[in-house]
Design an enzyme around this catalytic site. Structure first.
Site, PDB file in Angstrom:
ATOM      1  CG  ASN A  79      -7.528   0.928   1.894  1.00  0.00           C
ATOM      2  OD1 ASN A  79      -8.112  -0.027   1.377  1.00  0.00           O
ATOM      3  ND2 ASN A  79      -6.470   1.492   1.348  1.00  0.00           N
ATOM      4  CG  HIS A 123      -4.710   8.676   5.012  1.00  0.00           C
ATOM      5  ND1 HIS A 123      -4.592   9.394   3.845  1.00  0.00           N
ATOM      6  CD2 HIS A 123      -4.811   7.379   4.639  1.00  0.00           C
ATOM      7  CE1 HIS A 123      -4.620   8.562   2.819  1.00  0.00           C
ATOM      8  NE2 HIS A 123      -4.754   7.340   3.266  1.00  0.00           N
ATOM      9  CG  ASP A 159      -2.083   0.938   1.104  1.00  0.00           C
ATOM     10  OD1 ASP A 159      -2.671   1.017   0.006  1.00  0.00           O
ATOM     11  OD2 ASP A 159      -2.416   1.596   2.102  1.00  0.00           O
ATOM     12  CG  HIS A 160      -0.663   5.033   0.822  1.00  0.00           C
ATOM     13  ND1 HIS A 160      -1.002   6.155   0.093  1.00  0.00           N
ATOM     14  CD2 HIS A 160      -1.746   4.723   1.566  1.00  0.00           C
ATOM     15  CE1 HIS A 160      -2.250   6.505   0.388  1.00  0.00           C
ATOM     16  NE2 HIS A 160      -2.726   5.642   1.264  1.00  0.00           N
ATOM     17  CD  GLU A 181      -4.542   9.208  -2.514  1.00  0.00           C
ATOM     18  OE1 GLU A 181      -4.360  10.372  -2.105  1.00  0.00           O
ATOM     19  OE2 GLU A 181      -4.251   8.207  -1.844  1.00  0.00           O
ATOM     20  CG  HIS A 207      -6.840   5.282   0.586  1.00  0.00           C
ATOM     21  ND1 HIS A 207      -5.477   5.368   0.387  1.00  0.00           N
ATOM     22  CD2 HIS A 207      -7.264   4.328  -0.272  1.00  0.00           C
ATOM     23  CE1 HIS A 207      -5.106   4.511  -0.545  1.00  0.00           C
ATOM     24  NE2 HIS A 207      -6.181   3.874  -0.972  1.00  0.00           N
ATOM     25  N   GLY A 208      -8.577   6.059   4.533  1.00  0.00           N
ATOM     26  CA  GLY A 208      -8.908   6.824   5.726  1.00  0.00           C
ATOM     27  C   GLY A 208     -10.238   6.443   6.347  1.00  0.00           C
ATOM     28  CB  THR A 253      -5.924   5.289  12.359  1.00  0.00           C
ATOM     29  OG1 THR A 253      -5.013   5.888  11.419  1.00  0.00           O
ATOM     30  CG2 THR A 253      -5.791   6.009  13.689  1.00  0.00           C
ATOM     31  CG  ASP A 258       0.207   7.931  -2.864  1.00  0.00           C
ATOM     32  OD1 ASP A 258      -0.183   8.787  -3.676  1.00  0.00           O
ATOM     33  OD2 ASP A 258       0.084   8.063  -1.632  1.00  0.00           O
TER      34      ASP A 258
END
Length: 280
Positions: free
Chosen positions: A229, A179, A84-85, A136, A207-208, A232, A106
């Site tokens: 996704n 995020h 990811d990312h 993204e 995302h986030g 956190t 990304d």
């Protein structure tokens, strides 16, 4: 069970107008918790390792990737492995050697034209090796150096042009999530999600999602989101459990004593997301 491919999970979910949830792995305990949560919920999931997690492990992808893949294979749940990312081209190129079936490349910090060029090149490389590529468009926010602007959104026409110009397999879009949120207070633009779903021929990714309430997530899936996704929320559960244990047992020095409740807290969080968002 053998690893399944991210594309298999995503394509099936999109055809059913449901979604697949993807959870971030930082430690082996994260991977074990995600597998346990998916087993408890009876639902497939994606285990994803970010470039930041690789940096945490000294820049070495192989150990955490091997451990995560081993945990996934030992589970009866249907689990996929995603990188990811990824901003580093070298890290992208390492993906195919370490059991990943998909990568999120990304280039969102670059100007639009440069983003298209870099992502098209990444997609071409990935497709030659059988990898599914996510990208993204529109700053999601919440990361160092990112926009952090609540009003930033992905434009449907630009999104359609971006997908056509890059050949990506999925698109992460900015629709109101951020995020690194520790409270679930985000409100999503469901009308925009529906417009993006109509305009873009590939699955949409949110995302986030840790900061998005369950009802908002269910609405996002109904409007057209296919991959959700979460990162956190697992760290919040992990840290809360460790803090509570050490406050109650301040003389503890054996990390296993507090890692067990931390892992259990994360597994519960994973299971609740899978059950409450109703992605099956």
């Amino acid at each position: 069970m053998p690893l399944v491919s991210t594309s298999e999970l995503i394509i099936t979910a999109r055809a059913r107008n449901t979604a697949v949830m993807a959870f971030n792995v930082i430690t082996v305990e994260h991977a074990e918790a995600i597998a346990a949560g998916a087993e408890a919920a009876g639902t497939p999931a994606v285990l994803q390792i970010s470039e930041n997690a690789v940096k945490f492990h000294g820049g070495r992808l192989a150990p955490i990737a091997a451990a995560t893949a081993s945990v996934a294979r030992a589970s009866p749940a249907r689990l996929a492995l995603h990188l990811d990312h990824v901003e580093s081209v070298d890290l992208l190129h390492a993906a195919s050697a370490h059991d990943f079936t998909s990568v999120m490349f990304d280039a969102s910090k670059l100007p639009y034209g440069d983003n298209v060029k870099a992502t098209a090149k990444a997609a071409h490389w990935a497709h030659e090796r059988g990898l599914w590529l996510e990208a993204e468009l529109g700053r999601v926010g919440g990361k160092a150096g990112d926009a952090h602007t609540p009003g930033v959104r992905t434009d449907p026409a630009e999104a359609a042009a971006y997908v056509a110009g890059t050949g990506v397999d999925a698109l992460a879009v900015a629709v109101g999530s951020t995020h690194a949120m520790t409270e679930r207070t985000a409100t999503l633009d469901h009308a925009l999600i529906a417009a993006l779903r109509a305009a873009v021929p590939v699955p949409l990714v949110l995302h986030g999602s840790s900061g998005v309430p369950d009802a908002e997530l269910r609405g996002a899936v109904a409007a057209g989101m296919t991959k959700i996704n979460v990162g956190t929320a697992l760290n919040t559960a992990f840290t809360g459990a460790v803090r509570a244990f050490l406050e109650a047992h301040p003389s503890t020095v054996d990390p296993r004593k507090y890692l067990v409740p931390a892992r259990e807290a994360m597994a519960g969080t994973v299971a609740r997301f899978l059950q409450n968002v109703r992605t099956r």
